[in-house]
Structure formats: C-alpha cells, structure tokens
Design a protein around this motif. Structure first.
Motif, PDB file in Angstrom:
ATOM      1  N   PRO A  68     -10.388   3.098   6.494  1.00 49.06           N
ATOM      2  CA  PRO A  68      -9.017   3.617   6.558  1.00 49.06           C
ATOM      3  C   PRO A  68      -7.950   2.577   6.227  1.00 49.06           C
ATOM      4  O   PRO A  68      -6.916   2.906   5.645  1.00 49.06           O
ATOM      5  CB  PRO A  68      -8.899   4.084   8.021  1.00 49.06           C
ATOM      6  N   VAL A  69      -8.193   1.294   6.578  1.00 48.38           N
ATOM      7  CA  VAL A  69      -7.191   0.256   6.308  1.00 48.38           C
ATOM      8  C   VAL A  69      -7.028   0.048   4.807  1.00 48.38           C
ATOM      9  O   VAL A  69      -5.907  -0.004   4.283  1.00 48.38           O
ATOM     10  CB  VAL A  69      -7.578  -1.065   7.001  1.00 48.38           C
ATOM     11  N   PHE A  70      -8.135  -0.058   4.076  1.00 47.32           N
ATOM     12  CA  PHE A  70      -8.039  -0.242   2.625  1.00 47.32           C
ATOM     13  C   PHE A  70      -7.487   1.013   1.962  1.00 47.32           C
ATOM     14  O   PHE A  70      -6.780   0.928   0.955  1.00 47.32           O
ATOM     15  CB  PHE A  70      -9.406  -0.610   2.042  1.00 47.32           C
ATOM     16  N   GLY A  71      -7.795   2.184   2.495  1.00 48.54           N
ATOM     17  CA  GLY A  71      -7.199   3.401   1.960  1.00 48.54           C
ATOM     18  C   GLY A  71      -5.702   3.434   2.184  1.00 48.54           C
ATOM     19  O   GLY A  71      -4.929   3.813   1.291  1.00 48.54           O
ATOM     20  N   LEU A  72      -5.250   3.004   3.380  1.00 43.45           N
ATOM     21  CA  LEU A  72      -3.816   2.979   3.671  1.00 43.45           C
ATOM     22  C   LEU A  72      -3.089   2.008   2.754  1.00 43.45           C
ATOM     23  O   LEU A  72      -1.966   2.275   2.303  1.00 43.45           O
ATOM     24  CB  LEU A  72      -3.593   2.576   5.134  1.00 43.45           C
ATOM     25  N   ALA A  73      -3.735   0.876   2.430  1.00 47.09           N
ATOM     26  CA  ALA A  73      -3.110  -0.092   1.526  1.00 47.09           C
ATOM     27  C   ALA A  73      -2.828   0.546   0.174  1.00 47.09           C
ATOM     28  O   ALA A  73      -1.838   0.217  -0.491  1.00 47.09           O
ATOM     29  CB  ALA A  73      -4.006  -1.314   1.369  1.00 47.09           C
ATOM     30  N   THR A  74      -3.668   1.483  -0.253  1.00 45.73           N
ATOM     31  CA  THR A  74      -3.448   2.183  -1.518  1.00 45.73           C
ATOM     32  C   THR A  74      -2.198   3.049  -1.450  1.00 45.73           C
ATOM     33  O   THR A  74      -1.409   3.115  -2.397  1.00 45.73           O
ATOM     34  CB  THR A  74      -4.664   3.062  -1.849  1.00 45.73           C
ATOM     35  N   VAL A  75      -2.012   3.719  -0.324  1.00 45.18           N
ATOM     36  CA  VAL A  75      -0.848   4.601  -0.164  1.00 45.18           C
ATOM     37  C   VAL A  75       0.450   3.813  -0.211  1.00 45.18           C
ATOM     38  O   VAL A  75       1.489   4.316  -0.661  1.00 45.18           O
ATOM     39  CB  VAL A  75      -0.957   5.382   1.156  1.00 45.18           C
ATOM     40  N   LEU A  76       0.408   2.555   0.219  1.00 48.48           N
ATOM     41  CA  LEU A  76       1.625   1.745   0.276  1.00 48.48           C
ATOM     42  C   LEU A  76       1.917   1.011  -1.028  1.00 48.48           C
ATOM     43  O   LEU A  76       2.810   0.176  -1.083  1.00 48.48           O
ATOM     44  CB  LEU A  76       1.511   0.726   1.418  1.00 48.48           C
ATOM     45  N   GLU A  77       1.169   1.329  -2.098  1.00 47.42           N
ATOM     46  CA  GLU A  77       1.418   0.704  -3.393  1.00 47.42           C
ATOM     47  C   GLU A  77       2.359   1.557  -4.233  1.00 47.42           C
ATOM     48  O   GLU A  77       2.379   2.783  -4.114  1.00 47.42           O
ATOM     49  CB  GLU A  77       0.096   0.510  -4.149  1.00 47.42           C
ATOM     50  N   ALA A  78       3.116   0.902  -5.078  1.00 48.44           N
ATOM     51  CA  ALA A  78       4.003   1.587  -6.024  1.00 48.44           C
ATOM     52  C   ALA A  78       3.924   0.855  -7.354  1.00 48.44           C
ATOM     53  O   ALA A  78       3.686  -0.357  -7.398  1.00 48.44           O
ATOM     54  CB  ALA A  78       5.443   1.591  -5.505  1.00 48.44           C
ATOM     55  N   PRO A  79       4.088   1.575  -8.479  1.00 51.31           N
ATOM     56  CA  PRO A  79       3.989   0.927  -9.795  1.00 51.31           C
ATOM     57  C   PRO A  79       5.039  -0.164  -9.972  1.00 51.31           C
ATOM     58  O   PRO A  79       6.153  -0.085  -9.433  1.00 51.31           O
ATOM     59  CB  PRO A  79       4.218   2.087 -10.776  1.00 51.31           C
ATOM     60  N   LEU A  80       4.669  -1.187 -10.750  1.00 54.89           N
ATOM     61  CA  LEU A  80       5.628  -2.219 -11.116  1.00 54.89           C
ATOM     62  C   LEU A  80       6.724  -1.626 -11.994  1.00 54.89           C
ATOM     63  O   LEU A  80       6.522  -0.621 -12.679  1.00 54.89           O
ATOM     64  CB  LEU A  80       4.921  -3.340 -11.888  1.00 54.89           C
ATOM     65  N   ASP A  81       7.878  -2.272 -11.988  1.00 52.37           N
ATOM     66  CA  ASP A  81       8.946  -1.854 -12.884  1.00 52.37           C
ATOM     67  C   ASP A  81       8.568  -2.199 -14.322  1.00 52.37           C
ATOM     68  O   ASP A  81       7.854  -3.172 -14.581  1.00 52.37           O
ATOM     69  CB  ASP A  81      10.261  -2.557 -12.521  1.00 52.37           C
ATOM     70  N   LEU A  82       9.065  -1.397 -15.270  1.00 48.56           N
ATOM     71  CA  LEU A  82       8.726  -1.606 -16.674  1.00 48.56           C
ATOM     72  C   LEU A  82       9.193  -2.971 -17.164  1.00 48.56           C
ATOM     73  O   LEU A  82       8.563  -3.596 -18.016  1.00 48.56           O
ATOM     74  CB  LEU A  82       9.351  -0.497 -17.529  1.00 48.56           C
ATOM     75  N   ASN A  83      10.311  -3.467 -16.613  1.00 50.82           N
ATOM     76  CA  ASN A  83      10.857  -4.757 -17.034  1.00 50.82           C
ATOM     77  C   ASN A  83      10.328  -5.923 -16.216  1.00 50.82           C
ATOM     78  O   ASN A  83      10.702  -7.067 -16.454  1.00 50.82           O
ATOM     79  CB  ASN A  83      12.383  -4.744 -16.920  1.00 50.82           C
ATOM     80  N   ALA A  84       9.428  -5.633 -15.242  1.00 52.63           N
ATOM     81  CA  ALA A  84       9.013  -6.681 -14.317  1.00 52.63           C
ATOM     82  C   ALA A  84       8.076  -7.688 -14.967  1.00 52.63           C
ATOM     83  O   ALA A  84       8.050  -8.855 -14.593  1.00 52.63           O
ATOM     84  CB  ALA A  84       8.339  -6.065 -13.086  1.00 52.63           C
ATOM     85  N   VAL A  85       7.283  -7.255 -15.929  1.00 53.45           N
ATOM     86  CA  VAL A  85       6.285  -8.124 -16.549  1.00 53.45           C
ATOM     87  C   VAL A  85       6.521  -8.166 -18.047  1.00 53.45           C
ATOM     88  O   VAL A  85       6.429  -7.143 -18.720  1.00 53.45           O
ATOM     89  CB  VAL A  85       4.860  -7.621 -16.253  1.00 53.45           C
ATOM     90  N   THR A  86       6.843  -9.333 -18.571  1.00 54.28           N
ATOM     91  CA  THR A  86       7.123  -9.453 -20.006  1.00 54.28           C
ATOM     92  C   THR A  86       6.244 -10.498 -20.682  1.00 54.28           C
ATOM     93  O   THR A  86       6.416 -10.770 -21.861  1.00 54.28           O
ATOM     94  CB  THR A  86       8.598  -9.835 -20.223  1.00 54.28           C
TER      95      THR A  86
END
Length: 754
Positions: free
Chosen positions: A603-621
């Motif tokens: 459940p802990v590793f599953g919860l970590a997935t729920v708390l993720e959000a995509p990076l911003d398009l400009n965040a990585v260049t």
C-alpha cells in the motif's frame, strides 16, 4: 522602381529554376514582356500581369506582397479567417512548439552554425526512380495531372521547399557528413517561424533506435515524445497520455533523421511501416540504404525527394579564410591549400573537403588552433589517399578541442586529452553494443553485465540495511546487554540482516532485469503532496504495478528477515538442545515477517504513485535537467516512503500478530521492537529502493561510482558530458546526448582499444 521590380522578378524566376520561356508558358505572359520587366525597360506592369507571374512562380505570400509592392501595387488584404476553436490539444501543441523552438535555437547556437556564416547546403531533385509519381506527390485528383515541382534550393529555403509539396512528404538524401542533420535543424526552426496555430509541430526523431517490427510508428513516436518532453505524460481524453493524443490527432510533424542508422535488416520493414501511415514527414538518409530499401519494397508513398550536393572549391574559398585571422601579408594560413585546390593538384583533399563535416573538422583543427598549419594536408606521403586524410581529421578533433591553448583561461574541468579520448571511446563502444546513437545517462550502467549489476545491487542494499541496523539496534543492545555483549550482538545482527535484505532486493532486481528485460528509465513524474491536478495517464495501472511489486519485494525480504534476527540471538546466547523448536520458530517468523513487510510495503508504494504528478513541459530542456529533475523526484520519494514504511510496518505488525495469535502459537510484537524493526525496514527499504529500482539510483551506483572506480569513466560524469557538449564533441537531442556525428562515434569506437 521598375529596376528594383525587374531585379526581384529575375531573382524569383531563377529561384524557381525557370527560364524566361518556361515562365512565359506557365504564366501566359509574353516572353518579350518578361524580358522588358526584368531588364528594367520603361514599362508599367499591370496588376493582373504581376499576379499571373506570382502564381506561375509559386512564391510565398510574403514574396508575393513584395513583388506587388515593387510594381507599385497593393493587393487588397483578404478577410482574416475565423479563428479556429481552441481546445486542450491545440494549446498543448502551441506550448510544445515554443519548447521545441527554444531547444533547437539553443542547439543551433551551440553548434556555431552561423560562425561566421552557415556553410552552403544545396540540393537537387533525386532520380525519378526513387520517388513516387508526380501526380501522387501533387495530390492530383483522378484524371488530372499535377504540375511538376521545382525542387532545387539551398539551406535558407528548406521550409519553402517543403511547403510547396502538396503531399507534405519529403525525402532528403545525402552521404555521410553532407549536412542532413543541420538541414533538419534549420527546417524545424524555419517551419516554426512561419507556423500558424493549428499546424503540426515539427519534432526531430533519431531513427536509429526504432524497431519497426516491435510496434507501430505512432507508438514509437509517442514513446520518444514522452522521453524528450516528460510534460506530455499528462492524461488526455481517450488516450493514455497527451503525447499519444497529439500524435493521433496529427499535431506532430515527424522529422525522421537517420533512416540509414536503422539496424541491419530493418530498412525494408521501416519503409513498409512508413507507407502504412498517412503522416506528413521529412525523412533523411544516406542514398545507399534508402535505395536498397526501395529495391526490396517500394518508394515512400507520396514523397518527393532531394539530394544534397557537394561543396565546391569556391565555397571553401569563401568560408575557410574567414574562420581564421589574417597574417602580416593580409592572407591566411589557408591560402596555399586553396591555391592547390583551385589548380587541381590536391584531388584527394578536394574530395575530402566536399562535405560540411570534414570542412568543420578541418576548421576546428587548423583555424581554431593557433600555430597549426593546414598545409600539412597537402603531404601525399603522410596522407596518400582520401581515407587517411579523413582518419587524420577525425582523429585530431578530440585532442584539438581538449588541448589547452597558451594564455587561454583554464577550462571548467582540467581533463587531459588522452584520458578524455579514452572515456569518449568507451562511451562510443557502449553505444555500438546497444546499436544506438543515443547516449542516455540512465543506460550507462547497462555497459556492465547483468550479473555484475545484480551483485552491485545486492552489495549496496546489504551495506545500506546493515548501516541502519547498526544505527538503531546497536545502541539498544548495548543498553540491554552491556557494552561487550551488546556490541557483539548488534554487529552480528547487522552482518546477518544486511545480506538477507540485499539478497531479497537482488532477487527482485534480477527477475526484473534478466527475466523481464527491464531498463529503469527516468521518471516523468514529480512528487506532489497537495493539489488535485492531473496525475498523469495510466494511474490505475501504475498503482497496481507498484503495489504488486511492493508486496512481492516486502514479502521476499520479510521471509529472510525474521529467521535471521532469531539466528543472530541464537549465535549470541546459544542454541537450545531441542532443535525442532528452532526450526518451528524460524518458520513462524518467516511467515509473520513476510506478511508484515509485504502488506506494509504494497500500500505504501501504491500510495506514492497516487501522489505523483507529471513534470511541467518546460521543466526539462536538457539531459542535465532530466538528471536534476529525477534526483529531486527520487529524494522526495525517499522522504515520503521512509516515514510511511516505518508507520506501516509498526501498524501491520500489530494487525498480523493479532490475526495470527493462537493460530501460529504465542506471538509477541512490542512497541519498542516494532519501532526498531520499522525504522530499519523503512530506512533500509527506502534507500535500497532508490538505488536499485530508479534510473537516478542506477546512475549513481553504476555510472557515478562503479564505472569510475574501475577507471572506465570519470568521477564527475555529468560534468564531463556537459563539458564535451560545450566543446562540440557531443550534441543534445532532447533528453539524450549524441556524438557530434555518427562518423566521429564510429572512429572513437574503432580506435578505443588502441
């Protein structure tokens, strides 16, 4: 004004590749009239005549307005079209266009293409045997004939040439070093400058990593977009990601660079896959590989074709002297070389310097390095043929750019030329083994064998767990049993528990790498505790996979953890006479701790997935930016996982012991024991997970520690790659590096053993 009009008309006609007679035939304007207009004889061109000429020349709107203006006429502006309705995909495409434009503008400046000016890249139409029918290229309806296209041009007209092709499909052929990659870069920038909202976004894809037999072209394009632009991981209606939606909706214009770099045997299937789509595209290739693919299959449907032509001695005379300082006589070090080339007395050197690649290498070695005399290139004893000259220029490039010039400022890192060449050669051979041109930092560890990687993971996980075990249990044992006995008990406990946890992580890692063929790729996510926004496409699938992996990994580690802790106590205080009890107790401990650790980790590793959000398009260049973003993500994951695992192990211990109490006999789970077990398990598992199962962790233990420890790569690996990029040895292609040219990579790989 008439004279200016005539000059402009003549330039546009020549640009279109027409004679005055051909323009007369196509426009229905008399040849005499065209001749008078071009020579500037007093005349008053009518608006209708100028429009006929503009339509026959097939010029751009801007050139049309300029021609009318020089004739003293103004074309009434057409009413502005109704704005297209905006939606999420259109907005995403416009944002992607801004990111792509900024990225390749920086790359063009880094490659010094405009210093002092771009080398001429010109082309001519390819043989009709290599292209589709003119009617198919021109999208002519049944029974109609398409007007033949004028496909001659130069680098500053690649956007216009492409836009004149109704099918929007163009094949660019050229031999190695002829300027195909620079042409794709210029095409993307020019197309974006004239792009209007709603038009597709040109994106460069390096075809060397494509396997057309493993999946569809659209799926591969989507995967490459997700790699290079992590912000496109966001979900889209009806699609797993924004990248997939953009590809399916036609918002991406693939610029496919390096058809010739596909693995052997894949050129035919690749051409068939391209013909199975209707996507507009621009494709580059060496002539041989493309011709062979056509012979085995068919031409690229609807595609026109151009072939890059060689540089001329006049091009060299215009370019090379301007890349170096004048001498006291007002000439340059290139004058003797250029004189030999003009007189035809250096045929091999003339043949070498017909491609922009070799000219740039010669410029770097001789123009950019004081005291170097290019006249040595005329030494036929030292360089008896074309191949020896090319090997000399390729072999001199790296030592030249790493040579410290007298009086120059010290470089950021003082890498010696021979060591830098050895490290670059190792990287080139690594790419050869992977059969790719993409130098991805997260794949550097794959240069090691699978068994070596598994052993390193076991070692790192063992050491990490043992350290945390000693940190918590050692003081506790000293307090309970005294300094001598407690110290021995704590040390034995850590020495036993560490390897058991390490072997558990190594087992799961081995199953993923050996059986599943997993390559740990950079996370396209960031950890966000607050806010409801988009959590990315495929959330449910990621949750299930992570939770399953957590349960399996926790259960495997728990199976070994329980018996080993008991064994440590028996080693310290002795074994009972009745060994059957020991075996029974060990079995009970295996089941209990396996369930506790597995049910806590899942459940802990599953919860970590729920708390993720995509990076911003400009965040990585850049690749360095992706490393930094992944480092931040992994560290935040560890900060999140550790306390949650500690609490989950404590709570799950009470739950499991309570449910199995009496079923497996009398079980004990104390507050202090649960806290210590949770602390060691949480910290050990959190850090071992970071090192074993994330791209950044693998980068750290393999590319930043193990490979430098064995002398294969430098310790400051990221700084070395970035410095090689600044020196022009490497180039950036989205999230990965590539060698400046495939021929440089091949040369470094071939000469590395020496």
């Amino acid at each position: 004004m008439a004279s200016e009009f005539g000059t402009l008309l003549r330039r546009l006609r020549r640009q279109a590749g027409m004679t005055q007679e051909q323009l007369s035939e196509r426009s229905t304007v008399g040849v005499r009239t065209i001749r008078r207009l071009e020579t500037g004889d007093p005349t008053d061109p009518r608006l209708g005549t100028v429009k006929l000429l503009a339509e026959a020349l097939d010029i751009s709107p801007a050139e049309r307005r300029k021609l009318l203006s020089e004739a003293g006429e103004e074309e009434p502006e057409e009413p502005a079209p109704e704005p297209r309705p905006r939606d999420a995909l259109t907005d995403a495409a416009d944002e992607l266009a801004r990111v792509v434009g900024g990225r390749w503008q920086r790359e063009e400046e880094q490659r010094r293409i405009h210093d002092p000016f771009p080398l001429p890249v010109r082309w001519q139409p390819v043989s009709a045997l290599l292209t589709d029918h003119d009617d198919n290229i021109g999208r002519a309806p049944a029974g109609a004939a398409a007007v033949p296209l004028n496909l001659t041009g130069s680098l500053d007209d690649i956007d216009g040439t492409y836009r004149r092709i109704p099918s929007r499909r163009l094949v660019v052929l050229g031999r190695a070093g002829s300027g195909k990659t620079v042409l794709t870069l210029r095409f993307v920038l020019d197309y974006l400058r004239t792009r209007v909202a709603g038009e597709p976004v040109p994106v460069i894809f390096s075809l060397g990593s494509w396997d057309p037999t493993a999946g569809t072209l659209r799926d591969w394009l989507t995967a490459q977009l997700l790699r290079d632009y992590p912000g496109l991981t966001k979900s889209a209606p009806g699609h797993p990601s924004l990248a997939a939606a953009l590809v399916e909706a036609g918002h991406i214009l693939p610029v496919l660079d390096g058809f010739d770099e596909l693995a052997a045997g894949l050129h035919g299937p690749a051409l068939e896959a391209l013909n199975a789509t209707t996507l507009p595209l621009l494709l580059t290739s060496r002539p041989g590989e493309y011709t062979g693919a056509i012979a085995a299959t068919d031409v690229l449907t609807g595609a026109a074709g151009i072939e890059l032509i060689d540089l001329t001695p006049d091009d060299l005379a215009n370019y090379l002297p301007r890349t170096t300082r004048r001498n006291a006589e007002g000439g340059t070090v290139w004058d003797p070389v250029l004189a030999e080339l003009r007189d035809g007395r250096a045929a091999d050197l003339a043949a070498v310097l017909t491609t922009p690649l070799m000219v740039v290498l010669a410029r770097t070695v001789y123009s950019d390095t004081p005291g170097q005399d290019p006249a040595v290139l005329l030494d036929t004893t030292r360089f008896p043929d074309r191949e020896s000259l090319e090997d000399h220029l390729l072999g001199s490039f790296v030592p030249t750019v790493y040579r410290q010039q007298p009086g120059a400022a010290q470089p950021r890192q003082g890498w010696e030329a021979d060591r830098a060449q050895r490290w670059l050669g190792y990287l080139a051979r690594h790419l050869d083994k992977l059969e790719t041109r993409d130098l991805a930092w997260w794949q550097l560890g794959t240069a090691l064998s699978r068994s070596s990687r598994i052993l390193i993971v076991v070692l790192v996980a063992s050491i990490t767990t043992a350290v945390f075990d000693w940190l918590f249990f050692l003081p506790f044992d000293v307090i309970n049993f005294g300094a001598g006995l407690g110290l021995r008990a704590g040390l034995i406990d850590g020495l036993l528990v560490g390897p058991v946890v390490g072997l558990g992580f190594g087992l799961v890692y081995g199953l993923m790498v050996v059986v599943g063929g997993t390559v740990f790729e950079p996370s396209r996510m960031r950890v966000r505790l607050f806010g409801r926004g988009d959590r990315g496409g495929g959330l449910a699938r990621r949750f299930v996979v992570r939770m399953g992996a957590g349960i399996l990994g926790g259960f495997v580690v728990g199976l070994g953890y329980g018996p080993v802790t008991m064994l440590a106590r028996l080693l310290m205080f002795g074994f009972p006479e009745e060994l059957g009890w020991v075996v029974e107790a060990a079995g009970i401990n295996m089941i209990t701790t396996g369930l506790i650790f597995g049910l806590a980790a899942g459940p802990v590793f599953g919860l970590a997935t729920v708390l993720e959000a995509p990076l911003d398009l400009n965040a990585v260049t850049s690749p360095a930016g992706l490393v930094a973003a992944n480092r931040t993500t992994v560290l935040r994951q560890v900060l999140l996982l550790v306390p949650l695992l500690i609490v989950a192990i404590m709570v799950m211990g009470w739950v499991v012991v309570g449910l199995l109490q009496g079923v497996l006999g009398e079980l004990v789970w104390t507050l202090s024991g649960g806290l210590l077990t949770g602390a060691v398990g949480g910290l050990g598992a959190g850090f071992a997970y970071a090192f074993a199962f994330t791209a950044w962790g693998q980068w750290v233990i393999l590319a930043r520690v193990w490979l430098p420890l064995t002398g294969k790569l430098p310790w400051a690996m990221l700084a070395f790659l970035e410095d090689a990029y600044q020196r022009g040895v490497l180039r950036q292609a989205g999230a990965v590096y590539q060698f400046r040219h495939a021929r440089l990579q091949d040369h470094l790989s071939r000469t590395h053993p020496a």
